[in-house]
Design a protein around this motif. Sequence first.
Motif, PDB file in Angstrom:
ATOM      1  N   THR B 369       0.866  -1.170   0.000  1.00  0.00           N
ATOM      2  CA  THR B 369       0.000   0.000   0.000  1.00  0.00           C
ATOM      3  C   THR B 369       0.906   1.224   0.000  1.00  0.00           C
ATOM      4  O   THR B 369       2.021   1.188   0.521  1.00  0.00           O
ATOM      5  N   PHE B 370       0.450   2.283  -0.610  1.00  0.00           N
ATOM      6  CA  PHE B 370       1.294   3.454  -0.846  1.00  0.00           C
ATOM      7  C   PHE B 370       0.418   4.684  -0.614  1.00  0.00           C
ATOM      8  O   PHE B 370      -0.481   4.963  -1.405  1.00  0.00           O
ATOM      9  N   ASP B 371       0.656   5.362   0.498  1.00  0.00           N
ATOM     10  CA  ASP B 371      -0.172   6.509   0.872  1.00  0.00           C
ATOM     11  C   ASP B 371       0.703   7.742   1.044  1.00  0.00           C
ATOM     12  O   ASP B 371       1.773   7.659   1.634  1.00  0.00           O
ATOM     13  N   VAL B 372       0.235   8.852   0.525  1.00  0.00           N
ATOM     14  CA  VAL B 372       0.959  10.107   0.713  1.00  0.00           C
ATOM     15  C   VAL B 372       0.024  11.096   1.405  1.00  0.00           C
ATOM     16  O   VAL B 372      -1.109  11.310   0.961  1.00  0.00           O
ATOM     17  N   TYR B 373       0.507  11.642   2.506  1.00  0.00           N
ATOM     18  CA  TYR B 373      -0.256  12.632   3.262  1.00  0.00           C
ATOM     19  C   TYR B 373       0.373  13.997   3.032  1.00  0.00           C
ATOM     20  O   TYR B 373       1.588  14.148   3.149  1.00  0.00           O
ATOM     21  N   VAL B 374      -0.444  14.971   2.675  1.00  0.00           N
ATOM     22  CA  VAL B 374       0.093  16.326   2.499  1.00  0.00           C
ATOM     23  C   VAL B 374      -0.889  17.313   3.094  1.00  0.00           C
ATOM     24  O   VAL B 374      -2.106  17.106   3.060  1.00  0.00           O
ATOM     25  N   GLU B 375      -0.312  18.373   3.648  1.00  0.00           N
ATOM     26  CA  GLU B 375      -1.168  19.371   4.288  1.00  0.00           C
ATOM     27  C   GLU B 375      -1.825  20.267   3.252  1.00  0.00           C
ATOM     28  O   GLU B 375      -1.202  20.697   2.294  1.00  0.00           O
ATOM     29  N   LEU B 376      -3.072  20.540   3.503  1.00  0.00           N
ATOM     30  CA  LEU B 376      -3.857  21.413   2.643  1.00  0.00           C
ATOM     31  C   LEU B 376      -3.514  22.869   2.994  1.00  0.00           C
ATOM     32  O   LEU B 376      -3.391  23.207   4.163  1.00  0.00           O
ATOM     33  N   ASN B 377      -3.352  23.706   1.970  1.00  0.00           N
ATOM     34  CA  ASN B 377      -3.189  25.145   2.223  1.00  0.00           C
ATOM     35  C   ASN B 377      -4.566  25.752   2.465  1.00  0.00           C
ATOM     36  O   ASN B 377      -5.530  25.339   1.825  1.00  0.00           O
ATOM     37  N   PRO B 378      -4.660  26.754   3.341  1.00  0.00           N
ATOM     38  CA  PRO B 378      -5.967  27.381   3.573  1.00  0.00           C
ATOM     39  C   PRO B 378      -6.656  27.839   2.277  1.00  0.00           C
ATOM     40  O   PRO B 378      -7.861  27.716   2.151  1.00  0.00           O
ATOM     41  N   ASP B 379      -5.888  28.326   1.307  1.00  0.00           N
ATOM     42  CA  ASP B 379      -6.540  28.821   0.086  1.00  0.00           C
ATOM     43  C   ASP B 379      -6.998  27.685  -0.839  1.00  0.00           C
ATOM     44  O   ASP B 379      -7.604  27.926  -1.868  1.00  0.00           O
ATOM     45  N   GLN B 380      -6.680  26.454  -0.470  1.00  0.00           N
ATOM     46  CA  GLN B 380      -7.130  25.325  -1.292  1.00  0.00           C
ATOM     47  C   GLN B 380      -8.387  24.674  -0.707  1.00  0.00           C
ATOM     48  O   GLN B 380      -8.926  23.752  -1.278  1.00  0.00           O
ATOM     49  N   PHE B 381      -8.797  25.170   0.447  1.00  0.00           N
ATOM     50  CA  PHE B 381      -9.935  24.553   1.130  1.00  0.00           C
ATOM     51  C   PHE B 381     -11.238  24.906   0.423  1.00  0.00           C
ATOM     52  O   PHE B 381     -11.362  25.962  -0.189  1.00  0.00           O
ATOM     53  N   SER B 382     -12.181  24.002   0.500  1.00  0.00           N
ATOM     54  CA  SER B 382     -13.517  24.253  -0.016  1.00  0.00           C
ATOM     55  C   SER B 382     -14.494  23.642   0.965  1.00  0.00           C
ATOM     56  O   SER B 382     -14.167  22.690   1.663  1.00  0.00           O
ATOM     57  N   ASP B 383     -15.723  24.184   1.012  1.00  0.00           N
ATOM     58  CA  ASP B 383     -16.716  23.608   1.914  1.00  0.00           C
ATOM     59  C   ASP B 383     -17.386  22.394   1.283  1.00  0.00           C
ATOM     60  O   ASP B 383     -18.247  21.784   1.887  1.00  0.00           O
ATOM     61  N   LYS B 384     -17.000  22.083   0.031  1.00  0.00           N
ATOM     62  CA  LYS B 384     -17.607  20.940  -0.645  1.00  0.00           C
ATOM     63  C   LYS B 384     -16.659  19.746  -0.639  1.00  0.00           C
ATOM     64  O   LYS B 384     -15.504  19.854  -1.048  1.00  0.00           O
ATOM     65  N   VAL B 385     -17.141  18.612  -0.169  1.00  0.00           N
ATOM     66  CA  VAL B 385     -16.339  17.399  -0.103  1.00  0.00           C
ATOM     67  C   VAL B 385     -15.788  17.040  -1.484  1.00  0.00           C
ATOM     68  O   VAL B 385     -14.631  16.660  -1.635  1.00  0.00           O
ATOM     69  N   SER B 386     -16.643  17.206  -2.496  1.00  0.00           N
ATOM     70  CA  SER B 386     -16.224  16.791  -3.839  1.00  0.00           C
ATOM     71  C   SER B 386     -15.020  17.600  -4.324  1.00  0.00           C
ATOM     72  O   SER B 386     -14.148  17.073  -5.011  1.00  0.00           O
ATOM     73  N   ASP B 387     -14.940  18.875  -3.957  1.00  0.00           N
ATOM     74  CA  ASP B 387     -13.792  19.692  -4.393  1.00  0.00           C
ATOM     75  C   ASP B 387     -12.500  19.126  -3.822  1.00  0.00           C
ATOM     76  O   ASP B 387     -11.472  19.065  -4.495  1.00  0.00           O
ATOM     77  N   ILE B 388     -12.542  18.741  -2.562  1.00  0.00           N
ATOM     78  CA  ILE B 388     -11.325  18.240  -1.920  1.00  0.00           C
ATOM     79  C   ILE B 388     -10.967  16.866  -2.486  1.00  0.00           C
ATOM     80  O   ILE B 388      -9.809  16.574  -2.758  1.00  0.00           O
ATOM     81  N   GLN B 389     -12.000  16.063  -2.711  1.00  0.00           N
ATOM     82  CA  GLN B 389     -11.715  14.752  -3.302  1.00  0.00           C
ATOM     83  C   GLN B 389     -11.178  14.889  -4.722  1.00  0.00           C
ATOM     84  O   GLN B 389     -10.294  14.135  -5.126  1.00  0.00           O
ATOM     85  N   ASN B 390     -11.675  15.883  -5.464  1.00  0.00           N
ATOM     86  CA  ASN B 390     -11.132  16.114  -6.801  1.00  0.00           C
ATOM     87  C   ASN B 390      -9.664  16.513  -6.746  1.00  0.00           C
ATOM     88  O   ASN B 390      -8.870  16.132  -7.597  1.00  0.00           O
ATOM     89  N   ARG B 391      -9.319  17.294  -5.734  1.00  0.00           N
ATOM     90  CA  ARG B 391      -7.916  17.680  -5.556  1.00  0.00           C
ATOM     91  C   ARG B 391      -7.065  16.426  -5.356  1.00  0.00           C
ATOM     92  O   ARG B 391      -5.967  16.312  -5.894  1.00  0.00           O
ATOM     93  N   GLU B 392      -7.578  15.510  -4.551  1.00  0.00           N
ATOM     94  CA  GLU B 392      -6.836  14.273  -4.292  1.00  0.00           C
ATOM     95  C   GLU B 392      -6.683  13.459  -5.583  1.00  0.00           C
ATOM     96  O   GLU B 392      -5.597  12.944  -5.866  1.00  0.00           O
ATOM     97  N   ARG B 393      -7.751  13.381  -6.369  1.00  0.00           N
ATOM     98  CA  ARG B 393      -7.686  12.626  -7.627  1.00  0.00           C
ATOM     99  C   ARG B 393      -6.662  13.257  -8.580  1.00  0.00           C
ATOM    100  O   ARG B 393      -5.878  12.576  -9.208  1.00  0.00           O
TER     101      ARG B 393
END
Lengths: 143, 435
Positions: B369-393
């Motif tokens: 398994t291969f997982d990478v954790y990275v901190e989100l910048n405040p300006d990349q945050f969104s109140d929509k789950v899908s936006d954050i998941q799209n960032r991950e994709r």
Amino acid sequence: MAITQLSVFLENSPGRLAEAVRIISDAEVNIRAMSLADTKDFGILRIIVSDADKAKSTLSANYIVMETRVIAVKMDDQAGALNNILQTLEKAQINVEYMYAFTGSESYSAYVVLRVDDLEHAEEVLAESGMPTLTDEKLKAIL
Amino acid sequence: MKNYYQKEIETAPREKILEIQNEKLRKQIRHVYDNVKYYRDLMDQKGVKPDDIRTVDDIKFLPFLSKADLREAYPYGLLGTDLKNCVRIHSTSGTTGKRVVAFYTQHDIDIWEECCARAIVAAGGTDEDVCQVCYGYGLFTGGSGLHGGSHKVGCLTLPMSSGNTDRQIQFMMDLGSTIICCTPSYAAYIGETLAEMGYKPEDNKLKAGIFGAEPWTEEMRRSIEKSLGIKAYDIYGLTETSGPGVSFECEEQSGMHINEDHFYAEIIDPDTGEVLPEGSKGELVFTALDKEAFPLIRYRTRDICTLSRKECSCGRTHVKMSKPMGRSDDMMIIRGVNVFPSQIETVLLKEGYTPNYQIVVDRERNNDTFDVYVELNPDQFSDKVSDIQNRERTLESAMRTMLGIGPKMHLVAPKTITRSEGKAVRVIDKRKLHD
């Protein structure tokens, strides 16, 4: 128009939500409505509070917090009330991203909070259908 | 106006450098053969005598030394002189096994500090500078090396050591530090802390930073340069060869000049040991030409890089090595694919993320398994789950393009990934626990 919601990025791990809520409590801010969207890794806490500026500034020291403009509409406490709102939005082809509800201090009244893709248009069509949306000032009055 | 600490040797013609190397090499091989039984045995096994080594071209006949030899010969087996001539030791962190202990005579310390002084001057340092050394002091070579170099240049030296970031910043501001020396991850952390405290990059007096002791990317350089308002210079070295200062960057920032009057560098094929022609990518091998106490010959660094003799605009004639892609120790093999943390860092910074990340590799039902954790910048945050998941994709697909395999990306809240004050812990490989 529209009202202020705070959105908070939370890690999905034990104690993170409790800690955020504690910070809001310590700031003596009242949470009027909330919803929590969660995934395996993270959650987004969405809250409507009595003092958004104060809550935001205290939370910002430890969390990513952003202000989001959302719509709050009063519903009658009877069958079909929510349906009226959603039908109106659907006719105008407005997409609802998410929604949740809370009750006001008057009896038999409930409010639905909506995050939509076209806020101004949504407020317009709801007002035309006799369903005015709340402003931050009006919100303060009913809380 | 060019900045040199020892202009004559740093800009010497090629033939002159070769002449120095050949002469020092002959003397060194004789010294090692006579004084280091461990290496003498290796030479005898190979049937090589000191007299066979006339020039640096003959170096290919000599046996290699590896980290395994250092462990086997621990602690005194590779000592090249009587202990009474030694004045100091330094040691590796021992994270990849047994510690390596390196010995120094006063002569060894002097040449090491001179190498560091060359690096500081190349970064624009003069006796008018205030040099804040926040590498760890002690067994680790970082603090002592740059400290000594800073003295030689005549800078006002701030021997801060690592850690206590509030105090680092207070001294930096109150005493007007102009040069900072530390690991790149700590520099990034100091930059981040300064911003949090409300300082702008132009509020500090820093002009240059000398960063090394861990692999870092070009993207990380730009991000540090921006956050501290400086020019960031790379410095390279390892305890086995003395410490930082084996090579250093000049203002071209296009590779590090190896101090060839003290170290002879080769690039070899890590599998066959064959010496590769200039420009080839391979494992970096060093021979210490004039160290007395710990004179390693053909030491395999496990660092993968290239060498270039292309003329440099700074006027230095010493060969340049590219930034190592990562030590072969850092390389992970995940689902059969070679992955370096530096590749992951490159993608993250290119996509606008912080250099605060962690890689977790594990094994589940015989699959990596291969997982990478990275901190989100405040300006990349969104109140929509899908936006954050799209960032991950989006990140996952950028990673797949770079690496050939896609990690599972996790965006996490700021400050949830532990900061390091020394070398950053980028990789957690839990597979080792199962083996």
